[in-house]
Design a protein around this motif. Structure first.
Motif, PDB file in Angstrom:
ATOM      1  N   THR A  50      37.804  79.154  41.577  1.00 45.73           N
ATOM      2  CA  THR A  50      37.273  80.214  42.831  1.00 45.73           C
ATOM      3  C   THR A  50      36.842  81.391  42.084  1.00 45.73           C
ATOM      4  N   PRO A  51      36.002  82.074  42.698  1.00 42.15           N
ATOM      5  CA  PRO A  51      35.418  83.404  41.843  1.00 42.15           C
ATOM      6  C   PRO A  51      36.536  84.388  41.750  1.00 42.15           C
ATOM      7  N   HIS A  52      37.522  84.296  42.556  1.00 41.39           N
ATOM      8  CA  HIS A  52      38.652  85.208  42.411  1.00 41.39           C
ATOM      9  C   HIS A  52      39.518  84.587  41.108  1.00 41.39           C
ATOM     10  N   ASN A  53      39.654  83.636  41.290  1.00 44.31           N
ATOM     11  CA  ASN A  53      40.647  82.929  40.048  1.00 44.31           C
ATOM     12  C   ASN A  53      39.969  82.965  38.777  1.00 44.31           C
ATOM     13  N   LEU A  54      38.440  82.897  38.631  1.00 44.64           N
ATOM     14  CA  LEU A  54      37.796  82.918  37.334  1.00 44.64           C
ATOM     15  C   LEU A  54      37.952  84.273  36.866  1.00 44.64           C
ATOM     16  N   GLU A  55      37.841  85.313  38.058  1.00 45.25           N
ATOM     17  CA  GLU A  55      37.890  86.650  37.352  1.00 45.25           C
ATOM     18  C   GLU A  55      39.298  87.031  36.819  1.00 45.25           C
ATOM     19  N   TRP A  56      40.292  86.345  37.571  1.00 43.76           N
ATOM     20  CA  TRP A  56      41.703  86.708  36.757  1.00 43.76           C
ATOM     21  C   TRP A  56      41.820  86.149  35.352  1.00 43.76           C
ATOM     22  N   ALA A  57      41.202  84.749  35.173  1.00 41.36           N
ATOM     23  CA  ALA A  57      41.135  84.405  34.087  1.00 41.36           C
ATOM     24  C   ALA A  57      40.362  85.114  32.878  1.00 41.36           C
ATOM     25  N   ARG A  58      39.419  85.609  33.513  1.00 42.80           N
ATOM     26  CA  ARG A  58      38.713  86.556  32.312  1.00 42.80           C
ATOM     27  C   ARG A  58      39.627  87.761  31.946  1.00 42.80           C
ATOM     28  N   ARG A  59      40.185  88.164  32.795  1.00 43.72           N
ATOM     29  CA  ARG A  59      41.295  89.339  32.446  1.00 43.72           C
ATOM     30  C   ARG A  59      42.087  88.979  31.369  1.00 43.72           C
ATOM     31  N   LYS A  60      42.768  87.737  31.712  1.00 47.72           N
ATOM     32  CA  LYS A  60      43.800  87.020  30.898  1.00 47.72           C
ATOM     33  C   LYS A  60      43.369  87.002  29.706  1.00 47.72           C
ATOM     34  N   LEU A  61      42.042  86.381  29.473  1.00 49.79           N
ATOM     35  CA  LEU A  61      41.811  86.073  28.170  1.00 49.79           C
ATOM     36  C   LEU A  61      41.133  87.319  27.592  1.00 49.79           C
ATOM     37  N   ALA A  62      40.835  88.461  28.190  1.00 50.68           N
ATOM     38  CA  ALA A  62      40.495  89.692  27.469  1.00 50.68           C
ATOM     39  C   ALA A  62      41.722  90.323  26.979  1.00 50.68           C
ATOM     40  N   GLU A  63      43.034  90.125  27.590  1.00 52.05           N
ATOM     41  CA  GLU A  63      44.208  90.651  27.158  1.00 52.05           C
ATOM     42  C   GLU A  63      44.966  89.854  26.143  1.00 52.05           C
ATOM     43  N   ASP A  64      44.748  88.650  26.232  1.00 48.45           N
ATOM     44  CA  ASP A  64      45.656  87.807  25.287  1.00 48.45           C
ATOM     45  C   ASP A  64      44.580  86.498  25.038  1.00 48.45           C
ATOM     46  N   PRO A  65      43.658  86.453  23.893  1.00 51.29           N
ATOM     47  CA  PRO A  65      42.823  85.016  23.815  1.00 51.29           C
ATOM     48  C   PRO A  65      43.696  83.896  23.602  1.00 51.29           C
ATOM     49  N   ASN A  66      45.006  83.917  23.504  1.00 52.48           N
ATOM     50  CA  ASN A  66      45.776  82.710  23.547  1.00 52.48           C
ATOM     51  C   ASN A  66      46.421  82.366  24.952  1.00 52.48           C
ATOM     52  N   ALA A  67      45.952  83.147  25.935  1.00 49.49           N
ATOM     53  CA  ALA A  67      46.577  83.001  27.332  1.00 49.49           C
ATOM     54  C   ALA A  67      46.838  81.687  27.529  1.00 49.49           C
ATOM     55  N   VAL A  68      45.849  80.871  27.579  1.00 47.19           N
ATOM     56  CA  VAL A  68      46.020  79.434  27.756  1.00 47.19           C
ATOM     57  C   VAL A  68      47.165  78.664  27.255  1.00 47.19           C
ATOM     58  N   GLU A  69      47.575  79.081  25.914  1.00 48.72           N
ATOM     59  CA  GLU A  69      48.777  78.384  25.302  1.00 48.72           C
ATOM     60  C   GLU A  69      49.750  78.771  26.024  1.00 48.72           C
ATOM     61  N   LYS A  70      50.160  80.016  26.669  1.00 48.65           N
ATOM     62  CA  LYS A  70      51.436  80.363  27.445  1.00 48.65           C
ATOM     63  C   LYS A  70      51.467  79.442  28.858  1.00 48.65           C
ATOM     64  N   LEU A  71      50.307  78.884  29.335  1.00 43.07           N
ATOM     65  CA  LEU A  71      50.293  78.010  30.629  1.00 43.07           C
ATOM     66  C   LEU A  71      50.602  76.654  30.302  1.00 43.07           C
ATOM     67  N   LEU A  72      50.453  76.241  29.249  1.00 42.84           N
ATOM     68  CA  LEU A  72      50.432  74.720  28.985  1.00 42.84           C
ATOM     69  C   LEU A  72      51.863  74.482  28.742  1.00 42.84           C
ATOM     70  N   PRO A  73      52.503  73.325  28.973  1.00 41.62           N
ATOM     71  CA  PRO A  73      53.821  72.943  28.860  1.00 41.62           C
ATOM     72  C   PRO A  73      54.290  72.698  27.208  1.00 41.62           C
TER      73      PRO A  73
END
Length: 62
Positions: A39-62
């Motif tokens: 959703t647009p809201h979740n995409l904006e959340w993800a943009r902020r997460k990536l701006a704060e930490d480029p490796n943010a996706v690694e923290k979400l994966l098992p």
């Protein structure tokens, strides 16, 4: 047996679960890794997460 797909009797190889450093991770990737809807809201959340930490996706994966 192909190593690109997990079998039912073996754990999924680590290289299939995690991204590699140096690859482009999109906000859509972060949203999907978090289990949220695209959703647009979740995409904006993800943009902020990536701006704060480029490796943010690694923290979400098992």
């Amino acid at each position: 047996m192909s190593t690109s797909q997990p079998s039912q009797d073996r754990a999924t190889p680590d290289n299939l679960l995690h991204t590699c450093n140096g690859t482009d991770v999109s906000p859509e990737d972060v949203v999907m890794a978090s289990g949220r809807d695209l959703t647009p809201h979740n995409l904006e959340w993800a943009r902020r997460k990536l701006a704060e930490d480029p490796n943010a996706v690694e923290k979400l994966l098992p």
